[in-house]
Write a protein that holds these residues in place. Structure first.
Motif, PDB file in Angstrom:
ATOM      1  N   SER A  35      -0.504  13.352   4.730  1.00 14.40           N
ATOM      2  CA  SER A  35       0.748  13.702   5.394  1.00 14.40           C
ATOM      3  C   SER A  35       0.926  15.205   5.539  1.00 14.40           C
ATOM      4  N   VAL A  36       1.026  15.670   6.783  1.00 16.11           N
ATOM      5  CA  VAL A  36       1.292  17.079   7.031  1.00 16.11           C
ATOM      6  C   VAL A  36       2.670  17.468   6.504  1.00 16.11           C
ATOM      7  N   SER A  37       3.644  16.600   6.672  1.00 18.74           N
ATOM      8  CA  SER A  37       5.019  16.887   6.255  1.00 18.74           C
ATOM      9  C   SER A  37       5.257  16.639   4.768  1.00 18.74           C
ATOM     10  N   GLN A  38       4.254  16.096   4.073  1.00 23.13           N
ATOM     11  CA  GLN A  38       4.382  15.793   2.648  1.00 23.13           C
ATOM     12  C   GLN A  38       5.540  14.833   2.369  1.00 23.13           C
ATOM     13  N   THR A  39       5.657  13.803   3.216  1.00 20.57           N
ATOM     14  CA  THR A  39       6.731  12.821   3.068  1.00 20.57           C
ATOM     15  C   THR A  39       6.208  11.441   2.682  1.00 20.57           C
ATOM     16  N   ALA A  40       4.946  11.345   2.256  1.00 19.76           N
ATOM     17  CA  ALA A  40       4.358  10.044   1.928  1.00 19.76           C
ATOM     18  C   ALA A  40       4.061   9.931   0.436  1.00 19.76           C
ATOM     19  N   ASN A  41       4.874  10.583  -0.376  1.00 19.26           N
ATOM     20  CA  ASN A  41       4.568  10.624  -1.806  1.00 19.26           C
ATOM     21  C   ASN A  41       4.763   9.289  -2.506  1.00 19.26           C
ATOM     22  N   HIS A  42       5.392   8.307  -1.860  1.00 22.28           N
ATOM     23  CA  HIS A  42       5.543   6.977  -2.469  1.00 22.28           C
ATOM     24  C   HIS A  42       4.541   5.961  -1.888  1.00 22.28           C
ATOM     25  N   PHE A  43       3.587   6.436  -1.085  1.00 24.00           N
ATOM     26  CA  PHE A  43       2.612   5.546  -0.452  1.00 24.00           C
ATOM     27  C   PHE A  43       1.211   5.773  -0.992  1.00 24.00           C
ATOM     28  N   MET A  44       0.368   4.753  -0.808  1.00 26.99           N
ATOM     29  CA  MET A  44      -1.061   4.850  -1.108  1.00 26.99           C
ATOM     30  C   MET A  44      -1.854   4.108  -0.048  1.00 26.99           C
ATOM     31  N   ARG A  45      -3.087   4.591   0.189  1.00 24.22           N
ATOM     32  CA  ARG A  45      -4.015   3.872   1.055  1.00 24.22           C
ATOM     33  C   ARG A  45      -5.004   3.107   0.180  1.00 24.22           C
ATOM     34  N   PHE A  46      -5.250   1.846   0.541  1.00 28.77           N
ATOM     35  CA  PHE A  46      -6.208   1.017  -0.179  1.00 28.77           C
ATOM     36  C   PHE A  46      -7.321   0.566   0.761  1.00 28.77           C
ATOM     37  N   ASN A  47      -8.551   0.721   0.297  1.00 28.18           N
ATOM     38  CA  ASN A  47      -9.731   0.232   0.999  1.00 28.18           C
ATOM     39  C   ASN A  47     -10.021  -1.167   0.472  1.00 28.18           C
ATOM     40  N   VAL A  48      -9.810  -2.189   1.306  1.00 24.46           N
ATOM     41  CA  VAL A  48      -9.885  -3.568   0.813  1.00 24.46           C
ATOM     42  C   VAL A  48     -11.294  -3.930   0.361  1.00 24.46           C
ATOM     43  N   ALA A  49     -12.308  -3.327   0.969  1.00 26.77           N
ATOM     44  CA  ALA A  49     -13.684  -3.626   0.570  1.00 26.77           C
ATOM     45  C   ALA A  49     -13.976  -3.134  -0.839  1.00 26.77           C
ATOM     46  N   GLN A  50     -13.262  -2.101  -1.271  1.00 28.74           N
ATOM     47  CA  GLN A  50     -13.453  -1.554  -2.615  1.00 28.74           C
ATOM     48  C   GLN A  50     -12.498  -2.196  -3.621  1.00 28.74           C
ATOM     49  N   CYS A  51     -11.752  -3.221  -3.181  1.00 29.85           N
ATOM     50  CA  CYS A  51     -10.760  -3.872  -4.049  1.00 29.85           C
ATOM     51  C   CYS A  51     -11.119  -5.316  -4.363  1.00 29.85           C
ATOM     52  N   ALA A  52     -12.363  -5.706  -4.115  1.00 29.31           N
ATOM     53  CA  ALA A  52     -12.739  -7.113  -4.264  1.00 29.31           C
ATOM     54  C   ALA A  52     -12.795  -7.570  -5.717  1.00 29.31           C
ATOM     55  N   ASN A  53     -12.855  -6.634  -6.655  1.00 29.46           N
ATOM     56  CA  ASN A  53     -12.933  -6.966  -8.074  1.00 29.46           C
ATOM     57  C   ASN A  53     -11.520  -7.008  -8.677  1.00 29.46           C
ATOM     58  N   LYS A  54     -11.167  -8.112  -9.278  1.00 29.66           N
ATOM     59  CA  LYS A  54      -9.835  -8.269  -9.876  1.00 29.66           C
ATOM     60  C   LYS A  54      -9.533  -7.194 -10.914  1.00 29.66           C
ATOM     61  N   LYS A  55     -10.561  -6.627 -11.506  1.00 31.32           N
ATOM     62  CA  LYS A  55     -10.373  -5.594 -12.520  1.00 31.32           C
ATOM     63  C   LYS A  55      -9.652  -4.375 -11.947  1.00 31.32           C
ATOM     64  N   VAL A  56      -9.841  -4.111 -10.639  1.00 33.39           N
ATOM     65  CA  VAL A  56      -9.140  -2.991  -9.997  1.00 33.39           C
ATOM     66  C   VAL A  56      -7.635  -3.132 -10.197  1.00 33.39           C
ATOM     67  N   PHE A  57      -7.113  -4.332 -10.007  1.00 32.31           N
ATOM     68  CA  PHE A  57      -5.672  -4.545 -10.073  1.00 32.31           C
ATOM     69  C   PHE A  57      -5.183  -4.690 -11.506  1.00 32.31           C
ATOM     70  N   ASP A  58      -6.050  -5.138 -12.400  1.00 30.53           N
ATOM     71  CA  ASP A  58      -5.695  -5.133 -13.823  1.00 30.53           C
ATOM     72  C   ASP A  58      -5.474  -3.696 -14.294  1.00 30.53           C
ATOM     73  N   LEU A  59      -6.389  -2.803 -13.926  1.00 28.48           N
ATOM     74  CA  LEU A  59      -6.266  -1.396 -14.313  1.00 28.48           C
ATOM     75  C   LEU A  59      -5.088  -0.735 -13.612  1.00 28.48           C
ATOM     76  N   LEU A  60      -4.888  -1.059 -12.329  1.00 30.65           N
ATOM     77  CA  LEU A  60      -3.762  -0.492 -11.590  1.00 30.65           C
ATOM     78  C   LEU A  60      -2.441  -0.933 -12.212  1.00 30.65           C
ATOM     79  N   GLY A  61      -2.364  -2.173 -12.632  1.00 31.35           N
ATOM     80  CA  GLY A  61      -1.150  -2.663 -13.291  1.00 31.35           C
ATOM     81  C   GLY A  61      -0.864  -1.890 -14.567  1.00 31.35           C
ATOM     82  N   GLU A  62      -1.905  -1.545 -15.317  1.00 30.91           N
ATOM     83  CA  GLU A  62      -1.712  -0.755 -16.541  1.00 30.91           C
ATOM     84  C   GLU A  62      -1.194   0.642 -16.197  1.00 30.91           C
TER      85      GLU A  62
END
Length: 458
Positions: free
Chosen positions: A427-454
């Protein structure tokens, strides 16, 4: 934001201010109070940081008006790429962490996992080229690049209703290189360039390297905000608009047909060139028109590559433009890189010609669709709110639960082996501080979301 004792609070604040200066020379900087709150340091720390930067000439203090980024453009500087948790999160942060850290999972990266790509096909093709006495293994390539590949690319573009001939195409080693050449060809230091907000983070640094003024245009699910776009054209008289119209990075959106038509009309009225990055277009289940299909290369220049769909190691990109620009683009590329990579072009051509690449895409698209559905389910379970639900592609743009700050979450996630993509790097305006981009191909392992939840837990 996490800091170590080796980096003082003042130095930390100075670095954060320098990043703002680099992205927007001449603009007003945040107040002492606002910056202290954003960086979570004391006001006295910010006062000292501003004082030091004023003495360096990087900041101008205007009595009664506050602090301003120095209007002069500083020499472009890339920082050391070391893996540092105390670094300010800037537009290259994700790339540095993904390429240099030892993180186990990389849901914030922009590429597919190695085992999703075409390694076996490439090995087979490269062996075949090495045995072919007619293959070019030693000589420099032709001026515009390997002609058989340019012919094949023209056929592929025409199948997407993009009218192109081989002479309209110039080969490069990547889409990044293609956009760099285009910008060098069309822009002068100080020119204004419009980009999406949010947009692919490296666009910001590529344009900084060109020493131009970058103006962000709010991006909507249908494309750029046309009212803001038109106003920016009147105020800044930009030379160029850089975008990813199909499978937009980071949001995953496609520009709507009505928005594309109105955008082209605005470009004509304001004498603006549109540069369309198509690097993810091959991942669509059915082709979207984009901009080039509607324009006929009157005002659109197309840039693309096979780095995201085929291989990031043997890179092959291209530029498609009107004939009177191709010669100048070719001369510029010759002056800066002395030709194209014939070996990579030959390998890419063989994969296109024998159907291997088509078969690879036909297997890849449903795999991505499954990963998309899984990632959406997991993110919503954790309380994320999706910006849109893309029909296909790689990326999801999602808002964190409970107004959490994505930069803080990204720093904490690194300690657990996760490379995330915090919103403000896009973000050029620095207004996306509550957002994230996720690459779905790199999220196929359930462990990603277990760690993210922590990481999300207080």
């Amino acid at each position: 934001m996490a800091k170590t004792q080796s980096v003082s609070r003042v130095e930390f604040a100075m670095e954060a201010i320098r990043e703002r200066i680099a992205l927007a020379p001449g603009t007003r900087l945040p107040s002492i109070r606002q910056l202290a709150e954003n960086l979570r340091v004391s006001k006295s720390t910010i006062v000292e940081a501003y004082d030091r930067l004023v003495s360096e000439g990087a900041v101008e203090a205007k009595r009664g008006s506050g602090f301003f980024a120095a209007a002069r453009l500083r020499p472009f500087r890339l920082k050391d790429p070391g893996f540092q948790l105390d670094r300010a999160i800037d537009p290259l942060w994700i790339m540095r962490q993904a390429l240099t850290s030892n993180a186990t999972f990389q849901p914030g990266s922009g590429w597919l996992p190695d085992d999703w790509l075409a390694g076996d096909m490439l090995r087979r093709v490269l062996r075949g080229i090495s045995r072919d006495e007619q293959a070019n293994l030693t000589a420099y390539g032709s001026l515009q690049g390997y002609l058989p590949l340019r012919k094949q690319l023209a056929r592929r573009l025409n199948a997407r209703n993009i009218a192109a001939e081989p002479n309209n195409i110039f080969l490069t080693d990547s889409a990044t290189r293609a956009i760099d050449i285009i910008c060098r060809f069309l822009l002068q230091p100080g020119d204004a360039v419009l980009i999406d907000d949010p947009c692919y983070f490296n666009f910001q640094y590529m344009l900084q390297a060109q020493r131009v003024q970058t103006i962000g245009i709010r991006y909507t699910p249908n494309g750029p905000d046309l009212e803001q776009f038109a106003a920016a054209c009147v105020e800044h008289r930009p030379k160029l608009y850089l975008t990813t119209a199909v499978l937009h990075n980071p949001t995953g959106a496609n520009i709507s047909l009505s928005t594309a038509h109105r955008l082209l009309k605005l470009a004509e009225v304001h004498d603006l060139v549109l540069v369309e990055d198509t690097i993810y277009a091959d991942l669509e289940s059915r082709s979207s028109p984009g901009l080039a299909a509607l324009d006929g290369f009157e005002r659109v220049i197309l840039a693309g590559s096979f780095s995201k769909t085929l291989t990031g190691a043997a890179r092959c990109g291209f530029i498609v433009a009107r004939n009177d620009w191709i010669e100048g683009l070719t001369d510029l590329a010759l002056a800066t890189s002395f030709g194209t990579n014939d070996l990579t072009a030959q390998a890419t051509h063989r994969l296109l010609l024998d159907g291997s690449y088509r078969g690879h895409l036909e297997a890849l698209r449903p795999r991505l669709a499954r990963a998309m559905a899984f990632t959406i389910e997991q993110l919503e379970h954790l309380g994320f709110e999706l910006w849109i639900r893309p029909e296909c592609g790689v990326f999801l743009w999602a808002q964190l639960p409970d107004q959490l700050d994505s930069a803080d979450i990204a720093i904490r996630a690194l300690e657990r082996g996760l490379v995330l993509a915090p919103g403000n790097v896009f973000s050029v305006s620095q207004t996306a501080n509550h957002f994230m981009r996720f690459n779905v191909a790199q999220c196929a392992n359930k462990k990603v979301f277990d760690l993210l939840g922590e990481v999300l837990k207080p």
